[in-house]
Design a protein around this motif. Structure first.
Motif, short mmCIF file in Angstrom:
data_model
loop_
_atom_site.label_atom_id
_atom_site.label_comp_id
_atom_site.label_asym_id
_atom_site.label_seq_id
_atom_site.Cartn_x
_atom_site.Cartn_y
_atom_site.Cartn_z
N LYS A 169 0.87 -1.12 -0.10
CA LYS A 169 0.02 -0.01 0.11
C LYS A 169 0.86 1.20 0.15
CE LYS A 169 -4.84 -0.27 0.73
NZ LYS A 169 -4.86 -1.87 0.51
N ALA A 170 1.90 1.19 0.90
CA ALA A 170 2.63 2.52 1.13
C ALA A 170 4.08 2.69 0.62
CB ALA A 170 2.29 2.85 2.31
N GLN A 171 4.46 1.37 0.27
CA GLN A 171 5.91 1.16 -0.15
C GLN A 171 6.68 1.47 1.05
OE1 GLN A 171 3.99 3.31 -2.36
NE2 GLN A 171 3.12 1.34 -3.15
N ALA A 172 6.51 1.19 2.21
CA ALA A 172 7.08 1.48 3.56
C ALA A 172 8.76 1.05 3.31
CB ALA A 172 6.60 1.02 4.59
N ARG A 173 8.89 -0.18 2.87
CA ARG A 173 10.38 -0.84 2.77
C ARG A 173 11.04 -0.11 1.60
NH1 ARG A 173 10.70 -6.76 4.90
NH2 ARG A 173 12.84 -6.42 4.38
N THR A 174 10.30 -0.01 0.76
CA THR A 174 11.09 0.84 -0.39
C THR A 174 11.71 2.06 -0.02
OG1 THR A 174 9.52 -0.35 -1.78
CG2 THR A 174 10.73 1.42 -2.82
N ARG A 175 10.72 2.84 0.70
CA ARG A 175 11.26 4.39 0.95
C ARG A 175 12.11 4.20 2.03
NH1 ARG A 175 6.72 7.15 2.85
NH2 ARG A 175 5.49 5.53 3.09
N ALA A 176 12.07 3.35 2.83
CA ALA A 176 13.05 3.00 3.87
C ALA A 176 14.65 2.90 3.17
CB ALA A 176 12.71 1.89 4.85
N LEU A 177 14.41 1.99 2.30
CA LEU A 177 15.90 1.80 1.59
C LEU A 177 16.21 2.95 0.94
CD1 LEU A 177 18.14 -0.49 0.54
CD2 LEU A 177 16.44 -0.50 -1.58
N MET A 178 15.22 3.87 0.35
CA MET A 178 15.71 5.05 -0.37
C MET A 178 16.15 5.89 0.69
SD MET A 178 12.70 7.36 -2.22
CE MET A 178 11.99 8.43 -0.76
N LEU A 179 15.67 6.17 1.87
CA LEU A 179 16.26 7.09 2.69
C LEU A 179 17.51 6.51 3.48
CD1 LEU A 179 12.78 8.40 4.48
CD2 LEU A 179 14.28 9.28 2.69
N ALA A 180 17.65 5.14 3.72
CA ALA A 180 18.78 4.53 4.70
C ALA A 180 19.84 4.58 3.94
CB ALA A 180 18.09 3.50 5.35
N GLU A 181 19.79 4.30 2.54
CA GLU A 181 20.81 3.48 1.58
C GLU A 181 20.73 4.46 0.31
OE1 GLU A 181 23.11 1.56 2.48
OE2 GLU A 181 22.23 -0.14 3.79
N PRO A 182 20.73 5.89 0.39
CA PRO A 182 20.77 6.45 -0.94
C PRO A 182 21.77 5.90 -2.02
CG PRO A 182 21.47 7.91 0.96
CD PRO A 182 21.38 6.66 1.54
N GLY A 183 22.74 5.45 -1.67
CA GLY A 183 23.67 5.05 -2.71
C GLY A 183 23.24 3.81 -3.34
N VAL A 184 22.84 2.77 -2.73
CA VAL A 184 22.35 1.62 -3.20
C VAL A 184 20.87 1.80 -3.89
CG1 VAL A 184 21.33 -0.77 -2.66
CG2 VAL A 184 23.22 0.16 -1.33
N TRP A 185 20.14 2.86 -3.54
CA TRP A 185 19.07 3.05 -4.16
C TRP A 185 19.43 3.81 -5.57
CZ3 TRP A 185 13.82 2.57 -3.68
CH2 TRP A 185 13.13 3.44 -4.63
N ALA A 186 20.26 4.67 -5.37
CA ALA A 186 20.51 5.43 -6.65
C ALA A 186 21.04 4.18 -7.99
CB ALA A 186 21.41 6.62 -6.64
N GLU A 187 21.82 3.41 -7.43
CA GLU A 187 22.31 2.42 -8.51
C GLU A 187 21.15 1.27 -8.76
OE1 GLU A 187 25.74 0.34 -7.59
OE2 GLU A 187 25.19 -1.12 -9.00
N LEU A 188 19.89 0.99 -7.92
CA LEU A 188 19.03 0.46 -8.14
C LEU A 188 18.13 0.97 -9.28
CD1 LEU A 188 16.78 -1.91 -7.62
CD2 LEU A 188 15.98 -0.62 -5.59
N LEU A 189 17.93 2.32 -8.95
CA LEU A 189 16.91 3.00 -9.96
C LEU A 189 17.92 3.34 -11.08
CD1 LEU A 189 15.09 3.24 -7.75
CD2 LEU A 189 14.55 5.59 -8.73
N GLU A 190 18.98 3.28 -11.40
CA GLU A 190 19.74 3.63 -12.64
C GLU A 190 19.65 2.23 -13.46
OE1 GLU A 190 24.28 4.51 -13.37
OE2 GLU A 190 23.30 5.87 -11.91
N ARG A 191 20.00 1.12 -12.64
CA ARG A 191 19.69 -0.33 -13.37
C ARG A 191 18.25 -0.46 -13.95
NH1 ARG A 191 23.57 -4.68 -12.08
NH2 ARG A 191 25.42 -3.67 -11.31
N LEU A 192 17.26 -0.04 -12.98
CA LEU A 192 16.01 -0.23 -13.62
C LEU A 192 15.67 0.68 -14.69
CD1 LEU A 192 14.49 -0.57 -10.25
CD2 LEU A 192 14.53 -2.55 -11.81
#
Ligand code: CP3
Length: 352
Positions: A169-192
């Motif tokens: 519903k709220a993508q809580a884990r997703t947003r938590a990863l985005m906030l906690a691990e911005p480097g991993v997140w940026a690479e994840l989104l770049e790959r996607l």
């Protein structure tokens, strides 16, 4: 499998309406198509789907093309959208994904750490995406002059399924990863973004004449979060699409607070849901951005008189130029297809 259209399909002159409206040109009437027009609202789809997995249907080009054409035949809409799913390119690179009926995409092994990112390689067009290309080619052959819209899931929305392991519903884990691990997140989104770009390139090279990027769940972010954590990957994706020279529509549910950001991706058109009045969207985005929307899909569950009244209000509020009629989100599975046929005819004939 018959891919021929009946003789009453819209005349060729109307066929390019979608492309002209997307380019912001003057058109005699707004083009009309419906998000999720292919699929469960149609008995002919349910018949074909019986005994088959959703993703197997997507991966069988002849059947995917047949399902793509069904709503064009039945409703006389001005565009087809490829019958596929946003998770198809993920499956193509080996992500273990299943679409559960009534639930949505479920990922057996979620992507949550830097080490998981290696699973998200860019697909090879000639092998990984061969079935996708074939489905597009067969669809275009059957469509004649009616344009085909290709699509992909946007990086954020794809990430939400990968990180959560399924719909949420709220993508809580997703947003938590985005906030906690911005480097991993940026690479994840770049790959996607690269995966989505490859899927769109394949569809356009095979004949798709416009594309829509579905960022269905990005409305859960604030504008600041969007700018910082999503916009860079969207710009990468849109830059790759720009090289293909086809109009791009970006859509997200509940994105009234993000409209300017969706336009800042470089999109030619922005999809608006029913919560944002079209005049407000037009005032905020200006005449250079085409609007698409925004009838509440719930109006199509009501008696025709109610649906018609709401459709009229949408059309009356739409800009004269740079406008595509659509729903504010996908067709609900329980929608009476007869209502959709009437709605498409209403939009076609109102300006006749
Ligand atoms: O007609 C069309 O619009 C083209 C086909 C299409 C499908 N999925 C077919 C489908 C498109 C464009 C999509 C995109 C898609 N898939 C999105 C973005 C659009 C949106 O609705 O916001 C999203 C979020 C998905 C993920 C997904 N796939 C969901 C949430 C579901 C529904 C699950 C359910 O059963 O309620 C699916 C499955 C799906 N995709 C179906 C269809 C026709 C139903 C499959 C079936 O059971 O027959």
């Amino acid at each position: 499998m018959a891919l021929l259209l009946p003789p009453d399909r819209p005349a060729p002159a109307a066929a390019a309406l979608l492309l002209r409206a997307l380019r912001g040109e003057e058109v005699p009437r707004p083009p009309v198509w419906f998000m999720r027009q292919a699929g469960r609202s149609l008995p002919e789809y349910r018949e074909l789907r019986r005994g088959r997995r959703m993703l197997d249907l997507c991966g069988t080009p002849e059947l995917a093309a047949e399902v793509t054409l069904q709503p064009v035949r039945r409703h006389g809409v001005d565009a087809a959208i490829l019958f596929s799913d946003i998770v198809v390119p993920l499956e193509a690179v080996g992500i273990d994904v299943e679409i559960r009926p009534g639930v949505g995409p479920v990922i057996a092994t979620p992507v949550q750490t830097r080490a998981d990112l290696a699973r998200l390689r860019e697909p090879e067009p000639d092998t990984d995406l061969a079935a996708l290309a074939a489905a597009v080619r067969l669809s275009c052959d059957g469509l004649g002059e009616t344009p085909l819209i290709g699509f992909a899931g946007a990086p954020f929305t794809l990430a939400s399924y990968l990180v959560e392991g399924g719909p949420s519903k709220a993508q809580a884990r997703t947003r938590a990863l985005m906030l906690a691990e911005p480097g991993v997140w940026a690479e994840l989104l770049e790959r996607l973004a690269a995966i989505a770009a490859a899927a769109i390139e394949t569809q356009v090279r095979a004949g798709a004449q416009a594309v829509q990027v579905f960022d269905s769940w990005v409305g859960s972010l604030s504008a600041e979060q969007y700018d910082r954590h999503v916009l860079p990957a969207m710009q990468l994706l849109l830059q790759r699409i720009a090289a293909l020279d086809v109009p791009v529509i970006v859509f997200g549910l509940g994105t009234g607070h993000l409209l300017e950001r969706l336009a800042a991706t470089g999109a030619r058109a922005v999809g608006v849901d029913w919560r944002t009045p079209l005049p407000e969207a037009a005032a905020r985005l200006g005449p250079a951005v085409t609007l698409q929307g925004n009838l509440d899909p719930a109006a199509c569950l009501a008696p025709w008189e109610v649906c018609e009244r709401h459709a009229r209000a949408v059309l009356d509020s739409a800009p004269a130029r740079g406008y595509v009629f659509n729903l504010g989100h996908g067709v609900q599975p329980q929608t009476d297809p007869g209502i959709l046929t009437q709605l498409a005819a209403y939009v076609r004939e109102r300006h006749a």
